[in-house]
Write a protein that holds these residues in place. Structure first.
Motif, PDB file in Angstrom:
ATOM      1  N   ARG A 396       0.837  -1.191   0.000  1.00 19.37           N
ATOM      2  CA  ARG A 396       0.000   0.000   0.000  1.00 19.37           C
ATOM      3  C   ARG A 396       0.880   1.253   0.000  1.00 19.37           C
ATOM      4  NH1 ARG A 396      -5.685   0.859   3.139  1.00 19.37           N
ATOM      5  NH2 ARG A 396      -6.119   2.962   2.365  1.00 19.37           N
ATOM      6  N   ILE A 397       0.507   2.238  -0.837  1.00 17.74           N
ATOM      7  CA  ILE A 397       1.256   3.491  -0.933  1.00 17.74           C
ATOM      8  C   ILE A 397       0.307   4.656  -0.687  1.00 17.74           C
ATOM      9  CG2 ILE A 397       3.063   2.627  -2.453  1.00 17.74           C
ATOM     10  CD1 ILE A 397       1.506   3.605  -4.832  1.00 17.74           C
ATOM     11  N   SER A 398       0.858   5.793  -0.245  1.00 14.59           N
ATOM     12  CA  SER A 398       0.025   6.940   0.142  1.00 14.59           C
ATOM     13  C   SER A 398      -0.177   7.935  -0.989  1.00 14.59           C
ATOM     14  CB  SER A 398       0.661   7.663   1.341  1.00 14.59           C
ATOM     15  OG  SER A 398       1.988   8.082   1.022  1.00 14.59           O
ATOM     16  N   SER A 399       0.595   7.800  -2.071  1.00 13.46           N
ATOM     17  CA  SER A 399       0.459   8.732  -3.188  1.00 13.46           C
ATOM     18  C   SER A 399       0.874   8.034  -4.470  1.00 13.46           C
ATOM     19  CB  SER A 399       1.322   9.972  -2.948  1.00 13.46           C
ATOM     20  OG  SER A 399       2.688   9.607  -2.826  1.00 13.46           O
ATOM     21  N   GLN A 400       0.755   8.750  -5.604  1.00 11.33           N
ATOM     22  CA  GLN A 400       1.112   8.168  -6.886  1.00 11.33           C
ATOM     23  C   GLN A 400       2.578   7.767  -6.921  1.00 11.33           C
ATOM     24  OE1 GLN A 400       0.146  10.822 -10.052  1.00 11.33           O
ATOM     25  NE2 GLN A 400      -2.061  10.660  -9.760  1.00 11.33           N
ATOM     26  N   GLN A 401       2.834   6.656  -7.608  1.00 11.09           N
ATOM     27  CA  GLN A 401       4.193   6.157  -7.742  1.00 11.09           C
ATOM     28  C   GLN A 401       4.415   5.799  -9.209  1.00 11.09           C
ATOM     29  OE1 GLN A 401       5.803   2.223  -5.949  1.00 11.09           O
ATOM     30  NE2 GLN A 401       6.013   3.725  -4.323  1.00 11.09           N
ATOM     31  N   LYS A 402       5.545   6.202  -9.765  1.00  8.96           N
ATOM     32  CA  LYS A 402       5.793   5.967 -11.182  1.00  8.96           C
ATOM     33  C   LYS A 402       5.670   4.486 -11.520  1.00  8.96           C
ATOM     34  CE  LYS A 402       9.073   6.978 -14.886  1.00  8.96           C
ATOM     35  NZ  LYS A 402      10.386   7.562 -15.242  1.00  8.96           N
ATOM     36  N   GLY A 403       5.000   4.227 -12.643  1.00 11.12           N
ATOM     37  CA  GLY A 403       4.765   2.854 -13.067  1.00 11.12           C
ATOM     38  C   GLY A 403       3.298   2.495 -12.948  1.00 11.12           C
ATOM     39  N   ILE A 404       3.007   1.223 -12.725  1.00 14.90           N
ATOM     40  CA  ILE A 404       1.617   0.767 -12.597  1.00 14.90           C
ATOM     41  C   ILE A 404       1.187   0.867 -11.137  1.00 14.90           C
ATOM     42  CG2 ILE A 404       0.057  -1.194 -12.843  1.00 14.90           C
ATOM     43  CD1 ILE A 404       1.764  -2.173 -15.149  1.00 14.90           C
ATOM     44  N   ASN A 405       0.114   1.598 -10.907  1.00 13.68           N
ATOM     45  CA  ASN A 405      -0.499   1.679  -9.585  1.00 13.68           C
ATOM     46  C   ASN A 405      -1.829   0.939  -9.621  1.00 13.68           C
ATOM     47  OD1 ASN A 405       0.482   4.972  -8.285  1.00 13.68           O
ATOM     48  ND2 ASN A 405       1.682   3.414  -9.306  1.00 13.68           N
ATOM     49  N   ILE A 406      -2.146   0.278  -8.535  1.00  8.67           N
ATOM     50  CA  ILE A 406      -3.417  -0.433  -8.413  1.00  8.67           C
ATOM     51  C   ILE A 406      -4.301   0.396  -7.483  1.00  8.67           C
ATOM     52  CG2 ILE A 406      -4.519  -2.584  -7.732  1.00  8.67           C
ATOM     53  CD1 ILE A 406      -1.603  -3.816  -8.093  1.00  8.67           C
ATOM     54  N   VAL A 407      -5.428   0.859  -8.008  1.00  9.50           N
ATOM     55  CA  VAL A 407      -6.261   1.808  -7.279  1.00  9.50           C
ATOM     56  C   VAL A 407      -7.623   1.191  -6.985  1.00  9.50           C
ATOM     57  CG1 VAL A 407      -7.329   4.095  -7.325  1.00  9.50           C
ATOM     58  CG2 VAL A 407      -5.091   3.732  -8.387  1.00  9.50           C
ATOM     59  N   ARG A 408      -8.016   1.240  -5.721  1.00 14.29           N
ATOM     60  CA  ARG A 408      -9.347   0.801  -5.329  1.00 14.29           C
ATOM     61  C   ARG A 408     -10.258   2.017  -5.252  1.00 14.29           C
ATOM     62  NH1 ARG A 408      -9.674  -2.716  -0.041  1.00 14.29           N
ATOM     63  NH2 ARG A 408      -8.358  -4.031  -1.368  1.00 14.29           N
ATOM     64  N   LEU A 409     -11.442   1.904  -5.877  1.00  9.86           N
ATOM     65  CA  LEU A 409     -12.366   3.021  -5.984  1.00  9.86           C
ATOM     66  C   LEU A 409     -13.527   2.877  -5.008  1.00  9.86           C
ATOM     67  CD1 LEU A 409     -12.466   3.351  -9.873  1.00  9.86           C
ATOM     68  CD2 LEU A 409     -11.001   4.561  -8.255  1.00  9.86           C
ATOM     69  N   SER A 410     -14.244   3.973  -4.812  1.00  6.07           N
ATOM     70  CA  SER A 410     -15.320   3.994  -3.832  1.00  6.07           C
ATOM     71  C   SER A 410     -16.511   3.138  -4.232  1.00  6.07           C
ATOM     72  CB  SER A 410     -15.788   5.441  -3.597  1.00  6.07           C
ATOM     73  OG  SER A 410     -16.159   6.051  -4.827  1.00  6.07           O
TER      74      SER A 410
END
Length: 420
Positions: A396-410
């Motif tokens: 888990r990361i707190s902000s955008q990170q270069k490359g592929i990010n996996i984002v969970r939406l509401s």
């Protein structure tokens, strides 16, 4: 020498046999319709000494017993014979699973003297159901000379099947082992074959269900006799409704040496969330055989398990809205052909004490490279909110990170976002 004399053997069986004795068996879950509940089909054994023609039974739902009802058989059920009867169940209110007991109280007007006279089951009622997919699991090894024949049936059947509804995996076990055997193959087969210590190959099971097959069956496996037979059983399953659904997303690292596989699921009110297990396989097709018995020419192994999360699946952590998200980080071996990889996930039960109670409720499958290439971003102006973000490694990361990010939406979805 024939002396003309006869030998007579008399067998005397002692015991307290009752004239009126009928033992019923559990009937699983009966799915209720929107406004009514169908009948339960209950199997029973006439343990009495005389044929029976009529039974009286009562139905209890969550401890509330209904009025006595009668069922008359079309023809007498002989002693020591099995028969089925239809037990009318009451209309249920609300949604979810309710405990049901069917008690055979009388046999032909006399008290039922069977030691076990109650059949247990459930009524399930839900607002929503889902199309049920088919997972075919084959047991095979290179030492099995008959396996190429059955593998051919399966291969030909899958060519004509819906690739979004019918999937396959192969367990290299049950008849010795070979160089492709995984520990999960060895762990599951003893229970799937009925738990009596015997096994064989080729063997096949479909959604780990015992109710499909009538002949040539042991445990929840059987030996298929043709492509058409496999197709027939698969279509029977696809006519059923499932209580859950799954989707799979794949995010691969730039060097393709690692992938994060995300499995999202949801269920209805009837699904047994407390008993659910999630299994994830990564399979590979078209692996050249080393020494396949019974095969000629260039024989290829299909649906070989390369990765699995655990032999019997992981316990699922469900959210309050009857959904879940599970993430798995997989190291991709350089020797695997990425063009032939597939991700297969399924939800099932686990019951070590009953081989028949490990059914797969639903499954999903995606092509690895195709899914990994389907990287989606979040459209501008969307009203959705981001609730969590993860790196490609699953951290888990707190902000955008270069490359592929996996984002969970509401809204419960999980999407892959490329950050440049």
């Amino acid at each position: 020498m024939n002396t003309g004399e006869n030998l007579s053997i008399q067998v005397i069986i002692e015991g307290d046999f009752k004239d009126s004795s009928a033992m019923p068996f559990g009937f699983g879950t009966v799915v209720a319709g929107a406004n009514a509940t169908p009948a339960a089909t209950v199997q029973m054994l006439n343990m009495g000494t005389a044929p029976l023609t009529e039974i009286t039974y009562t139905v209890s739902v969550d401890g509330t017993k209904g009025e006595a009802q009668k069922f008359t058989f079309d023809s007498p059920v002989a002693a020591n014979e099995y028969a089925t009867f239809s037990a009318t169940l009451p209309t249920v209110s609300g949604y979810g699973r309710k405990n049901v007991k069917v008690d055979i109280t009388e046999v032909d007007g006399n008290e039922n003297m069977a030691e076990t006279r109650v059949a247990d089951g459930y009524i399930g009622k839900a607002k929503e159901f889902f199309p049920r997919n088919v997972l075919i699991e084959e047991f095979t090894t290179e030492r099995c000379s008959n396996c190429p024949r059955v593998a051919g049936y399966l291969h030909d059947m899958l060519k004509d099947a819906d690739p979004e509804r019918v999937f396959a995996v192969c367990h290299h076990s049950a008849f010795y082992t070979d160089w492709l055997t995984q520990q999960c193959d060895e762990d599951i087969y003893p229970l799937m074959f009925g738990g009596d210590g015997s096994s064989f190959a080729p063997a096949m099971m479909m959604n780990r269900s015992k109710d499909l097959f009538t002949d040539n069956q042991q445990g929840v496996v059987y030996i298929p006799s043709s492509k058409m037979e496999i197709d027939y059983y698969a279509k029977l399953i696809m006519e059923q409704q499932a209580n859950s659904s799954l989707d799979i997303q794949v995010a691969a690292s730039e060097d393709n040496r690692q992938a994060v596989v995300i499995v999202n699921g949801k269920c209805n009110e009837e699904f047994e969330v407390d008993k659910s297990r999630l299994t994830l396989y990564l399979t590979e097709d078209n692996i050249a055989a080393k020494d396949q018995s019974g095969a000629e020419g260039d024989y290829k192994h299909m649906h070989v398990i390369r990765y699995y999360n655990s032999s019997w699946g992981d316990k699922v952590v469900w959210n309050d809205n009857a959904t879940f998200t599970a993430s798995y980080t997989i190291d991709i071996n350089e020797g695997w052909n990425k063009n032939e990889l597939k991700c297969v996930a399924f939800l099932s039960k686990l019951n070590d004490d009953d081989f028949s109670d490990n059914r797969i409720d639903n499954s999903a499958c995606v092509d690895y490279l195709k899914a990994a290439a389907d990287v989606k971003g979040i459209a501008e102006g969307t009203q959705l909110k981001e609730t969590a973000r993860y790196s490609i490694s699953g951290t888990r990361i707190s902000s955008q990170q270069k490359g592929i990010n996996i984002v969970r939406l509401s809204d419960g979805r999980t999407v892959k976002v490329v950050v440049r």
